[in-house]
Design an enzyme around this catalytic site. Sequence first.
Site, PDB file in Angstrom:
ATOM      1  N   HIS A 187       0.861  -1.678   0.097  1.00  0.00           N
ATOM      2  CA  HIS A 187      -0.307   0.196   0.214  1.00  0.00           C
ATOM      3  C   HIS A 187       0.965   1.137   0.114  1.00  0.00           C
ATOM      4  CE1 HIS A 187      -4.012   2.377   1.376  1.00  0.00           C
ATOM      5  NE2 HIS A 187      -4.232   1.736   0.047  1.00  0.00           N
ATOM      6  N   HIS A 222      -2.137   2.018  12.696  1.00  0.00           N
ATOM      7  CA  HIS A 222      -1.709   0.830  11.357  1.00  0.00           C
ATOM      8  C   HIS A 222      -1.926  -0.202  11.366  1.00  0.00           C
ATOM      9  CE1 HIS A 222       0.397   0.415   8.403  1.00  0.00           C
ATOM     10  NE2 HIS A 222       1.506   0.550   8.312  1.00  0.00           N
ATOM     11  N   LYS A 264     -11.504   7.738  19.277  1.00  0.00           N
ATOM     12  CA  LYS A 264     -11.083   6.963  18.278  1.00  0.00           C
ATOM     13  C   LYS A 264     -11.781   5.153  17.925  1.00  0.00           C
ATOM     14  CE  LYS A 264      -8.587   9.042  15.371  1.00  0.00           C
ATOM     15  NZ  LYS A 264      -7.113   9.725  15.646  1.00  0.00           N
ATOM     16  N   GLY A 267     -10.392   0.306  13.021  1.00  0.00           N
ATOM     17  CA  GLY A 267     -10.718   0.212  11.867  1.00  0.00           C
ATOM     18  C   GLY A 267     -11.297   1.043  10.672  1.00  0.00           C
ATOM     19  N   HIS A 270      -8.942   7.029   7.456  1.00  0.00           N
ATOM     20  CA  HIS A 270      -7.781   5.720   6.802  1.00  0.00           C
ATOM     21  C   HIS A 270      -7.132   8.163   6.266  1.00  0.00           C
ATOM     22  CE1 HIS A 270      -4.570   4.291   3.484  1.00  0.00           C
ATOM     23  NE2 HIS A 270      -5.257   3.804   4.185  1.00  0.00           N
ATOM     24  N   ASP A 321      -8.629  -3.388   7.850  1.00  0.00           N
ATOM     25  CA  ASP A 321      -8.661  -4.510   9.078  1.00  0.00           C
ATOM     26  C   ASP A 321     -10.119  -4.363   9.687  1.00  0.00           C
ATOM     27  OD1 ASP A 321      -6.047  -3.893   9.594  1.00  0.00           O
ATOM     28  OD2 ASP A 321      -5.954  -1.995  10.305  1.00  0.00           O
ATOM     29  N   ARG A 346       2.490  -8.163   4.074  1.00  0.00           N
ATOM     30  CA  ARG A 346       3.091  -6.852   4.131  1.00  0.00           C
ATOM     31  C   ARG A 346       4.904  -7.807   4.042  1.00  0.00           C
ATOM     32  NH1 ARG A 346       0.943  -1.668   3.915  1.00  0.00           N
ATOM     33  NH2 ARG A 346      -0.369  -3.281   3.081  1.00  0.00           N
ATOM     34  N   ARG A 365      16.204  12.151   5.434  1.00  0.00           N
ATOM     35  CA  ARG A 365      16.550  12.954   6.110  1.00  0.00           C
ATOM     36  C   ARG A 365      15.632  14.605   5.733  1.00  0.00           C
ATOM     37  NH1 ARG A 365      17.609  16.806   9.983  1.00  0.00           N
ATOM     38  NH2 ARG A 365      19.111  16.564  11.430  1.00  0.00           N
TER      39      ARG A 365
HETATM   40  C1  LIG Z   1      -4.234  -0.983   7.247  1.00  0.00           C
HETATM   41  C2  LIG Z   1      -3.834   0.339   8.139  1.00  0.00           C
HETATM   42  O1  LIG Z   1      -2.826   0.345   8.407  1.00  0.00           O
HETATM   43  S1  LIG Z   1      -5.547   1.307   7.822  1.00  0.00           S
HETATM   44  C3  LIG Z   1      -5.710   2.687   9.140  1.00  0.00           C
HETATM   45  C4  LIG Z   1      -5.752   1.637  10.242  1.00  0.00           C
HETATM   46  N1  LIG Z   1      -5.985   2.582  11.843  1.00  0.00           N
HETATM   47  C5  LIG Z   1      -7.029   3.041  12.506  1.00  0.00           C
HETATM   48  O2  LIG Z   1      -8.111   2.273  11.802  1.00  0.00           O
HETATM   49  C6  LIG Z   1      -6.968   3.594  13.755  1.00  0.00           C
HETATM   50  C7  LIG Z   1      -8.106   4.223  13.255  1.00  0.00           C
HETATM   51  N2  LIG Z   1      -8.520   5.253  12.199  1.00  0.00           N
HETATM   52  C8  LIG Z   1      -7.263   6.903  12.647  1.00  0.00           C
HETATM   53  O3  LIG Z   1      -7.039   6.960  13.837  1.00  0.00           O
HETATM   54  C9  LIG Z   1      -7.086   7.949  11.863  1.00  0.00           C
HETATM   55  O4  LIG Z   1      -7.915   7.413  10.724  1.00  0.00           O
HETATM   56  C10 LIG Z   1      -6.207   7.514  11.153  1.00  0.00           C
HETATM   57  C11 LIG Z   1      -4.816   7.753  11.874  1.00  0.00           C
HETATM   58  C12 LIG Z   1      -5.872   6.158  10.257  1.00  0.00           C
HETATM   59  C13 LIG Z   1      -5.506   8.587   9.637  1.00  0.00           C
HETATM   60  O5  LIG Z   1      -5.963   9.700  10.241  1.00  0.00           O
HETATM   61  P1  LIG Z   1      -5.788  11.274   9.945  1.00  0.00           P
HETATM   62  O6  LIG Z   1      -5.833  11.339   8.542  1.00  0.00           O
HETATM   63  O7  LIG Z   1      -4.769  11.370  10.584  1.00  0.00           O
HETATM   64  O8  LIG Z   1      -7.079  12.017   9.824  1.00  0.00           O
HETATM   65  P2  LIG Z   1      -7.634  12.428  11.597  1.00  0.00           P
HETATM   66  O9  LIG Z   1      -6.722  11.320  12.504  1.00  0.00           O
HETATM   67  O10 LIG Z   1      -6.984  13.333  11.905  1.00  0.00           O
HETATM   68  O11 LIG Z   1      -8.720  12.251  10.926  1.00  0.00           O
HETATM   69  C14 LIG Z   1      -9.649  13.048  11.680  1.00  0.00           C
HETATM   70  C15 LIG Z   1     -11.003  13.176  11.727  1.00  0.00           C
HETATM   71  O12 LIG Z   1     -11.421  12.351  11.957  1.00  0.00           O
HETATM   72  C16 LIG Z   1     -11.529  11.825  13.021  1.00  0.00           C
HETATM   73  N3  LIG Z   1     -12.125  10.164  12.950  1.00  0.00           N
HETATM   74  C17 LIG Z   1     -10.791   9.795  12.012  1.00  0.00           C
HETATM   75  N4  LIG Z   1     -10.808   8.073  12.445  1.00  0.00           N
HETATM   76  C18 LIG Z   1     -11.343   8.452  13.050  1.00  0.00           C
HETATM   77  C19 LIG Z   1     -12.259   6.679  14.192  1.00  0.00           C
HETATM   78  N5  LIG Z   1     -11.526   5.699  13.344  1.00  0.00           N
HETATM   79  N6  LIG Z   1     -12.812   6.543  15.135  1.00  0.00           N
HETATM   80  C20 LIG Z   1     -13.308   8.672  15.408  1.00  0.00           C
HETATM   81  N7  LIG Z   1     -12.968   9.486  14.202  1.00  0.00           N
HETATM   82  C21 LIG Z   1     -12.106   9.652  13.508  1.00  0.00           C
HETATM   83  C22 LIG Z   1     -10.545  12.199  14.118  1.00  0.00           C
HETATM   84  O13 LIG Z   1     -10.939  12.550  14.871  1.00  0.00           O
HETATM   85  C23 LIG Z   1     -10.266  13.628  13.330  1.00  0.00           C
HETATM   86  O14 LIG Z   1     -11.913  14.542  13.725  1.00  0.00           O
HETATM   87  P3  LIG Z   1     -11.758  16.390  14.050  1.00  0.00           P
HETATM   88  O15 LIG Z   1     -11.152  16.829  12.601  1.00  0.00           O
HETATM   89  O16 LIG Z   1     -13.019  15.899  14.678  1.00  0.00           O
HETATM   90  O17 LIG Z   1     -10.516  15.482  14.909  1.00  0.00           O
HETATM   91  O1  LIG Z   2      -1.772   3.394   3.353  1.00  0.00           O
HETATM   92  C1  LIG Z   2      -1.822   3.637   4.853  1.00  0.00           C
HETATM   93  O2  LIG Z   2      -1.316   4.383   5.503  1.00  0.00           O
HETATM   94  C2  LIG Z   2      -2.647   2.645   5.452  1.00  0.00           C
HETATM   95  C3  LIG Z   2      -2.792   0.833   4.647  1.00  0.00           C
HETATM   96  O3  LIG Z   2      -4.077   1.107   4.364  1.00  0.00           O
HETATM   97  C4  LIG Z   2      -1.933   0.120   4.853  1.00  0.00           C
HETATM   98  O4  LIG Z   2      -0.734  -0.127   5.288  1.00  0.00           O
HETATM   99  O5  LIG Z   2      -2.296  -1.096   3.583  1.00  0.00           O
END
Ligand SMILES: CC(=O)SCCNC(=O)CCNC(=O)[C@H](O)C(C)(C)COP(=O)(O)OP(=O)(O)OC[C@H]1O[C@@H](n2cnc3c(N)ncnc32)[C@H](O)[C@@H]1OP(=O)(O)O
Ligand SMILES: O=C([O-])CC(=O)C(=O)O
Length: 381
Positions: A187, A222, A264, A267, A270, A321, A346, A365
Amino acid sequence: MTDTEIKKGLAGVVVDTTAISKVNPETNSLLYRGYPVQDLAASLPFEAVALLLWTGELPTDAELAEFQQFERAHRALDPKVKQAIDLLPTDCHPMDVGRTAVSVLGANHPKAEDSSPEAELEKAKALFAAFPAVVAYDQRRRRGQDVVEPNADLDYSANFLWMTFGEEQPEEVVDAFRVSMVLYAEHSFNASTFTARVITSTLSDLHSAVTGAIGALKGPLHGGANEAVMHTFDEIGIRKEESREDAAARSKAWMEDALAQKKKVMGFGHRVYKNGDSRVPTMKAALDRMIEHYGRHELLGLYDGLEQAMDEAKQIKPNLDYPAGPTYHLMGFDTEMFTPIFIASRITGWTAHIMEQRAANALIRPLSAYDGPDQRELPAG
Ligand SMILES: CC(=O)SCCNC(=O)CCNC(=O)[C@H](O)C(C)(C)COP(=O)(O)OP(=O)(O)OC[C@H]1O[C@@H](n2cnc3c(N)ncnc32)[C@H](O)[C@@H]1OP(=O)(O)O
Ligand SMILES: O=C([O-])CC(=O)C(=O)O
């Protein structure tokens, strides 16, 4: 303080090119080397997708057969890895076990310090073949069970399940597992892959880069989210005899409450996709098949209720996820093994990026804007 524009979390910053995958949030699509991931997931063995990611092209039948033979010859649990795992407590996180196992494999690899393209590809293939036994053994030792030797009659996916459960799994279960492996493989510049590229950029070795990537994958923002999804289901409470509708009502109420408390929920959401994750429809279809296979419609109720409530309240969609977590649960994996399964997949994307980074390297860097105290003198005396 500073006037420099800070891109927190490098959000929206393009740091390099890659020919390995294209994540397109506008069309909600994901291509591996130009091929739509859902087409690859439809029928290709995971071994073929791994070769595609590494070499840029789909293998011929002969190339695939040769790699499958290599994989079968390198899949047994390495005795040195087993010894190292046995030193670790059974209540440590399995991601720590995975990280340690890769480190041990690196330290013992005869070409550990050879970073030629040929040696890197060989090391990537060996790691791909060796890692499932680590996951399988770790789950088994936690259950007080012995190692199951690999079965050379089975392909990668079927053998992964065999080594974990000590029984051959039905075809539809193996297929859902294969689909998950294809979808998790790659990804672009996600946090763990970027970590692997940063480490490679210092001219460090492949196993060090993968070890660091595992550390980045562990976190719940993540890869750790697939485990966290199951903890959410457990917190809501899984009631096997419950109707789908009742389960949905309970999980919807749970989500409304969680969002009211500004929690938060893992799942969902993104960094790149804002209208849904390209991989979710394919993984959800695999989950649906597992729900049918195991007759567990109440889990679908929990799934639907959370998704619906999140969509109504915040229009935030599930990521990969979300369907992957309950799929692995249904297959019989212990919850804390879900993210190590993600590692197994991965490894392909990470090692492809390590090779790509090395081929056109620049030390990674970035700069920071200093906002600490002004220069000052040490106190006298
Ligand atoms: C395979 C993978 O790695 S996929 C990603 C897996 N991770 C998760 O499922 C963790 C939960 N999700 C998150 O924390 C986020 O959506 C992330 C880290 C994946 C992406 O985050 P970012 O692009 O940085 O967005 P950010 O976290 O700033 O979210 C934007 C807004 O949506 C909200 N939001 C985003 N995801 C969620 C969530 N899962 N639950 C509740 N609120 C959420 C944030 O609270 C924020 O709200 P605000 O503007 O009122 O403060
Ligand atoms: O792209 C990302 O930030 C996270 C993700 O969905 C992955 O690694 O599969």
